[in-house]
Motif scaffolding. Structure first.
Motif, PDB file in Angstrom:
ATOM      1  N   ALA A  59      36.826 -10.522 -10.655  1.00 44.93           N
ATOM      2  CA  ALA A  59      35.942 -10.083  -9.579  1.00 44.93           C
ATOM      3  C   ALA A  59      36.595  -8.910  -8.849  1.00 44.93           C
ATOM      4  CB  ALA A  59      35.691 -11.231  -8.613  1.00 44.93           C
ATOM      5  N   VAL A  60      35.942  -7.770  -8.894  1.00 43.59           N
ATOM      6  CA  VAL A  60      36.476  -6.546  -8.286  1.00 43.59           C
ATOM      7  C   VAL A  60      35.667  -6.217  -7.044  1.00 43.59           C
ATOM      8  CG1 VAL A  60      36.997  -4.112  -8.639  1.00 43.59           C
ATOM      9  CG2 VAL A  60      37.178  -5.724 -10.551  1.00 43.59           C
ATOM     10  N   LEU A  61      36.348  -6.011  -5.913  1.00 36.97           N
ATOM     11  CA  LEU A  61      35.659  -5.691  -4.666  1.00 36.97           C
ATOM     12  C   LEU A  61      34.877  -4.389  -4.773  1.00 36.97           C
ATOM     13  CD1 LEU A  61      38.356  -6.541  -1.973  1.00 36.97           C
ATOM     14  CD2 LEU A  61      36.072  -7.549  -2.088  1.00 36.97           C
ATOM     15  N   THR A  62      33.648  -4.407  -4.263  1.00 31.19           N
ATOM     16  CA  THR A  62      32.901  -3.170  -4.121  1.00 31.19           C
ATOM     17  C   THR A  62      33.394  -2.438  -2.871  1.00 31.19           C
ATOM     18  OG1 THR A  62      31.215  -4.237  -2.772  1.00 31.19           O
ATOM     19  CG2 THR A  62      30.877  -4.236  -5.171  1.00 31.19           C
ATOM     20  N   THR A  63      32.919  -1.230  -2.651  1.00 33.41           N
ATOM     21  CA  THR A  63      33.290  -0.491  -1.440  1.00 33.41           C
ATOM     22  C   THR A  63      32.856  -1.267  -0.199  1.00 33.41           C
ATOM     23  OG1 THR A  63      33.066   1.611  -2.607  1.00 33.41           O
ATOM     24  CG2 THR A  63      33.035   1.681  -0.199  1.00 33.41           C
ATOM     25  N   ALA A  64      31.657  -1.826  -0.244  1.00 33.04           N
ATOM     26  CA  ALA A  64      31.175  -2.635   0.876  1.00 33.04           C
ATOM     27  C   ALA A  64      32.027  -3.894   1.035  1.00 33.04           C
ATOM     28  CB  ALA A  64      29.712  -3.005   0.650  1.00 33.04           C
ATOM     29  N   GLY A  65      32.421  -4.479  -0.087  1.00 36.01           N
ATOM     30  CA  GLY A  65      33.262  -5.678  -0.039  1.00 36.01           C
ATOM     31  C   GLY A  65      34.605  -5.418   0.610  1.00 36.01           C
ATOM     32  N   GLN A  66      35.184  -4.265   0.352  1.00 35.20           N
ATOM     33  CA  GLN A  66      36.464  -3.906   0.972  1.00 35.20           C
ATOM     34  C   GLN A  66      36.333  -3.817   2.485  1.00 35.20           C
ATOM     35  OE1 GLN A  66      37.510  -0.286  -1.026  1.00 35.20           O
ATOM     36  NE2 GLN A  66      38.197  -1.301  -2.887  1.00 35.20           N
ATOM     37  N   ALA A  67      35.202  -3.274   2.955  1.00 32.31           N
ATOM     38  CA  ALA A  67      34.981  -3.172   4.396  1.00 32.31           C
ATOM     39  C   ALA A  67      34.778  -4.552   5.015  1.00 32.31           C
ATOM     40  CB  ALA A  67      33.767  -2.286   4.672  1.00 32.31           C
ATOM     41  N   VAL A  68      34.025  -5.403   4.315  1.00 36.09           N
ATOM     42  CA  VAL A  68      33.769  -6.756   4.823  1.00 36.09           C
ATOM     43  C   VAL A  68      35.051  -7.577   4.850  1.00 36.09           C
ATOM     44  CG1 VAL A  68      32.570  -8.937   4.356  1.00 36.09           C
ATOM     45  CG2 VAL A  68      31.356  -6.757   4.118  1.00 36.09           C
ATOM     46  N   LEU A  69      35.951  -7.344   3.883  1.00 40.29           N
ATOM     47  CA  LEU A  69      37.187  -8.124   3.789  1.00 40.29           C
ATOM     48  C   LEU A  69      38.005  -8.035   5.066  1.00 40.29           C
ATOM     49  CD1 LEU A  69      39.166  -9.827   2.118  1.00 40.29           C
ATOM     50  CD2 LEU A  69      40.097  -7.691   1.196  1.00 40.29           C
ATOM     51  N   ALA A  70      38.169  -6.837   5.607  1.00 42.66           N
ATOM     52  CA  ALA A  70      38.960  -6.676   6.833  1.00 42.66           C
ATOM     53  C   ALA A  70      38.345  -7.471   7.977  1.00 42.66           C
ATOM     54  CB  ALA A  70      39.038  -5.200   7.200  1.00 42.66           C
ATOM     55  N   HIS A  71      37.005  -7.427   8.112  1.00 43.72           N
ATOM     56  CA  HIS A  71      36.328  -8.177   9.172  1.00 43.72           C
ATOM     57  C   HIS A  71      36.434  -9.680   8.941  1.00 43.72           C
ATOM     58  CE1 HIS A  71      34.654  -4.707  11.213  1.00 43.72           C
ATOM     59  NE2 HIS A  71      34.196  -4.244  10.072  1.00 43.72           N
ATOM     60  N   ALA A  72      36.325 -10.089   7.668  1.00 45.95           N
ATOM     61  CA  ALA A  72      36.393 -11.510   7.347  1.00 45.95           C
ATOM     62  C   ALA A  72      37.750 -12.095   7.716  1.00 45.95           C
ATOM     63  CB  ALA A  72      36.114 -11.722   5.859  1.00 45.95           C
ATOM     64  N   ARG A  73      38.796 -11.360   7.417  1.00 43.44           N
ATOM     65  CA  ARG A  73      40.137 -11.839   7.770  1.00 43.44           C
ATOM     66  C   ARG A  73      40.280 -11.972   9.280  1.00 43.44           C
ATOM     67  NH1 ARG A  73      43.193  -8.042   3.375  1.00 43.44           N
ATOM     68  NH2 ARG A  73      43.484  -9.616   1.752  1.00 43.44           N
ATOM     69  N   THR A  74      39.746 -11.017  10.029  1.00 46.94           N
ATOM     70  CA  THR A  74      39.819 -11.069  11.491  1.00 46.94           C
ATOM     71  C   THR A  74      39.083 -12.288  12.028  1.00 46.94           C
ATOM     72  OG1 THR A  74      39.978  -8.665  11.656  1.00 46.94           O
ATOM     73  CG2 THR A  74      39.263  -9.841  13.622  1.00 46.94           C
ATOM     74  N   VAL A  75      37.890 -12.544  11.489  1.00 48.32           N
ATOM     75  CA  VAL A  75      37.101 -13.694  11.935  1.00 48.32           C
ATOM     76  C   VAL A  75      37.840 -14.992  11.652  1.00 48.32           C
ATOM     77  CG1 VAL A  75      34.993 -15.012  11.512  1.00 48.32           C
ATOM     78  CG2 VAL A  75      34.877 -12.526  11.725  1.00 48.32           C
ATOM     79  N   LEU A  76      38.441 -15.104  10.465  1.00 48.40           N
ATOM     80  CA  LEU A  76      39.157 -16.333  10.106  1.00 48.40           C
ATOM     81  C   LEU A  76      40.383 -16.540  10.987  1.00 48.40           C
ATOM     82  CD1 LEU A  76      38.904 -16.201   6.206  1.00 48.40           C
ATOM     83  CD2 LEU A  76      37.731 -17.777   7.747  1.00 48.40           C
ATOM     84  N   VAL A  77      41.103 -15.457  11.291  1.00 45.24           N
ATOM     85  CA  VAL A  77      42.271 -15.573  12.172  1.00 45.24           C
ATOM     86  C   VAL A  77      41.835 -16.012  13.560  1.00 45.24           C
ATOM     87  CG1 VAL A  77      44.071 -14.273  13.371  1.00 45.24           C
ATOM     88  CG2 VAL A  77      43.746 -13.973  10.919  1.00 45.24           C
ATOM     89  N   GLU A  78      40.767 -15.409  14.078  1.00 42.96           N
ATOM     90  CA  GLU A  78      40.305 -15.756  15.423  1.00 42.96           C
ATOM     91  C   GLU A  78      39.769 -17.184  15.474  1.00 42.96           C
ATOM     92  OE1 GLU A  78      37.563 -12.707  16.497  1.00 42.96           O
ATOM     93  OE2 GLU A  78      39.157 -11.298  17.082  1.00 42.96           O
ATOM     94  N   ALA A  79      39.113 -17.624  14.407  1.00 39.17           N
ATOM     95  CA  ALA A  79      38.644 -19.006  14.348  1.00 39.17           C
ATOM     96  C   ALA A  79      39.825 -19.967  14.330  1.00 39.17           C
ATOM     97  CB  ALA A  79      37.773 -19.212  13.111  1.00 39.17           C
ATOM     98  N   ASP A  80      40.859 -19.593  13.589  1.00 37.14           N
ATOM     99  CA  ASP A  80      42.062 -20.416  13.525  1.00 37.14           C
ATOM    100  C   ASP A  80      42.739 -20.469  14.889  1.00 37.14           C
ATOM    101  OD1 ASP A  80      44.051 -21.866  11.756  1.00 37.14           O
ATOM    102  OD2 ASP A  80      45.344 -20.319  12.616  1.00 37.14           O
ATOM    103  N   GLU A  81      42.767 -19.325  15.577  1.00 39.54           N
ATOM    104  CA  GLU A  81      43.386 -19.283  16.898  1.00 39.54           C
ATOM    105  C   GLU A  81      42.609 -20.115  17.913  1.00 39.54           C
ATOM    106  OE1 GLU A  81      43.663 -15.152  17.802  1.00 39.54           O
ATOM    107  OE2 GLU A  81      45.625 -14.922  16.832  1.00 39.54           O
ATOM    108  N   LEU A  82      41.277 -20.130  17.795  1.00 38.64           N
ATOM    109  CA  LEU A  82      40.464 -20.961  18.680  1.00 38.64           C
ATOM    110  C   LEU A  82      40.807 -22.428  18.503  1.00 38.64           C
ATOM    111  CD1 LEU A  82      38.124 -21.482  20.622  1.00 38.64           C
ATOM    112  CD2 LEU A  82      36.563 -21.376  18.655  1.00 38.64           C
ATOM    113  N   GLN A  83      40.899 -22.852  17.235  1.00 40.62           N
ATOM    114  CA  GLN A  83      41.237 -24.244  16.965  1.00 40.62           C
ATOM    115  C   GLN A  83      42.654 -24.557  17.432  1.00 40.62           C
ATOM    116  OE1 GLN A  83      39.945 -25.853  13.181  1.00 40.62           O
ATOM    117  NE2 GLN A  83      41.963 -26.800  12.871  1.00 40.62           N
ATOM    118  N   GLU A  84      43.565 -23.608  17.195  1.00 42.29           N
ATOM    119  CA  GLU A  84      44.951 -23.799  17.591  1.00 42.29           C
ATOM    120  C   GLU A  84      45.070 -23.877  19.106  1.00 42.29           C
ATOM    121  OE1 GLU A  84      49.003 -21.910  15.925  1.00 42.29           O
ATOM    122  OE2 GLU A  84      47.670 -20.476  16.886  1.00 42.29           O
ATOM    123  N   SER A  85      44.343 -23.008  19.807  1.00 41.20           N
ATOM    124  CA  SER A  85      44.382 -23.000  21.266  1.00 41.20           C
ATOM    125  C   SER A  85      43.860 -24.314  21.831  1.00 41.20           C
ATOM    126  CB  SER A  85      43.549 -21.833  21.804  1.00 41.20           C
ATOM    127  OG  SER A  85      43.494 -21.857  23.209  1.00 41.20           O
TER     128      SER A  85
END
Length: 308
Positions: free
Chosen positions: A61-87
Motif C-alpha cells: 500500500a503506497v500513500l497517495t499525495t492526499a494520503g501523505q497530507a492526511v497522515l500528518a493530521h492523523a498522527r496529531t489527532v491520535l497523539v492528542e486523543a492519547d494525551e486526553l486519556q492520559e490527562s
C-alpha cells in the motif's frame, strides 16, 4: 460543528498501514484481521472522500499525495486523543498507558534492565516495552512515528531528531592475557596499529571507531570483522587480535570462559554520547517525557556500562 464521520480506530489502522507499508503487517501490529483492517480503511476513505493509498500487489500500500497530507493530521489527532486519556487518568496521580522505547542492540543489556525495572517501579500503570534494533532502523522508526523514543548513540543523528544525553563513553582497548601491553595502565592505539584488529562492524559503532582512530592519523590492520559484540571479546581472549569498544561489561570473562584485559586508551580521544532520541517536531506524551527524564537521572552518577 459537522459530525465526525471517522473513528480513532480507523485512524490508528491508517497510520499502521502507512508505517508498515502493507495491510497484512499492519493487521498483525494492530491485532486485527487483514480483511477487517482493509474494510476499516475503505470506510475511512469514504468518510474523508479521498483515496489514501494506491494498493499494488508487489509494492503493498503506497500513500497517495492526499494520503501523505492526511497522515500528518492523523498522527496529531491520535497523539492528542492519547494525551486526553492520559490527562484524565492522571487525575488519580499516576501515569498510565503504553510506551514502547527503541534501543540500539549492543546498548540493550546495559540500559534496558535498569530502565525497565526502575521506571516500572516508579510508574506501575505504564505498560513499558522495548524494541532492539540497529541505529538506522531506530532513526527510521522515530521519524515515521512508530517509535516515540529510542536509546542510542548521539553522533550523526538525523537532523529531524532531538537528543537528551544520559551518559558518555570513552573508548577502551581489549587485550588477551599475557599481551606485552596488558600490564600498562593505559594502552596506545598507535602502538597497536600493526597488530590485527577485531572490528565490531555494526553501524554506528564502525563509523564511531573510524572517527576515533582517524583523529590519530593511523590506519589499523583489520584482522576480522564481526557484528557480534561478544565475539569480539572471545576472539581477543583467544589471542586472535585486539579490540576497541565503548560499552564495558562488568566482567572480563568471556562467554566461553576465557579472560581478557581491558585498558583505557592512552591518546586523548573524545567520548561518545549515549542518550534518548526523539522526533523534534513531535509533541511527546507525558509518559515519554517522564521516561526521558528518568533515563537521564538514572545514569547521571555511574553512566552506561562500567569503568575500565
Amino acid at each position: 460543528m459537522n459530525a465526525v464521520r471517522y473513528t480513532l480506530r480507523q485512524l490508528e489502522y491508517f497510520v499502521a498501514v502507512a508505517e508498515t507499508g502493507t495491510i497484512t503487517t499492519a493487521a498483525e501490529r494492530c491485532h486485527v484481521s487483514a480483511p477487517g483492517l482493509s474494510l476499516a480503511l475503505s470506510e475511512l476513505e469514504k468518510a474523508l472522500s479521498v483515496q489514501l493509498f494506491t494498493r499494488r500487489r508487489a509494492k503493498g500500500a503506497v500513500l497517495t499525495t492526499a494520503g501523505q497530507a492526511v497522515l500528518a493530521h492523523a498522527r496529531t489527532v491520535l497523539v492528542e486523543a492519547d494525551e486526553l486519556q492520559e490527562s484524565a487518568s492522571m487525575e488519580g496521580g499516576q501515569l498510565s498507558g503504553s510506551l514502547t522505547v527503541g534501543c540500539y542492540t549492543t546498548l540493550a543489556p546495559f540500559v534496558i534492565p535498569r530502565l525497565l525495572t526502575g521506571f516500572t517501579a516508579a510508574h506501575p500503570r505504564v505498560d513499558l516495552s522495548f524494541e532492539e534494533s540497529s541505529q538506522p532502523v531506530l532513526e527510521r522508526d522515530l521519524i515515521s512515528g512508530s517509535l516515540e523514543l529510542a536509546v542510542m548513540y548521539g553522533h550523526d543523528l538525523h537532523p529531524q531528531l532531538g537528543f537528551r544525553p544520559i551518559s558518555a563513553l570513552p573508548p577502551y582497548v581489549l587485550l588477551p592475557i599475557g599481551h606485552p601491553m596488558s600490564r600498562k595502565r593505559k594502552v596506545s592505539l598507535r602502538a597497536l596499529c600493526e597488530e590485527p584488529l577485531i572490528l565490531f562492524d555494526v553501524s554506528p559503532s564502525t563509523e564511531n571507531f573510524q572517527r576515533t582512530i582517524g583523529k590519530l592519523g593511523i590506519e589499523p590492520r583489520i584482522g576480522f570483522r564481526t557484528e557480534s559484540f561478544e565475539l569480539v571479546r572471545c576472539l581477543v581472549a583467544r589471542g586472535v587480535g585486539y579490540g576497541v569498544l565503548f560499552q564495558h561489561p562488568k566482567t572480563d570473562v568471556t562467554y566461553d570462559g576465557e579472560r581478557l584485559v581491558s585498558r583505557p586508551v592512552l591518546e586523548d580521544l573524545p567520548v561518545t554520547e549515549i542518550g534518548v532520541a526523539y522526533l523534534a517536531s513531535r509533541r511527546l506524551t507525558q509518559r515519554a517525557l517522564s521516561f526521558r527524564d528518568f533515563a537521564a537521572a538514572e545514569f547521571t552518577d555511574d553512566g552506561v556500562g562500567y569503568p575500565v
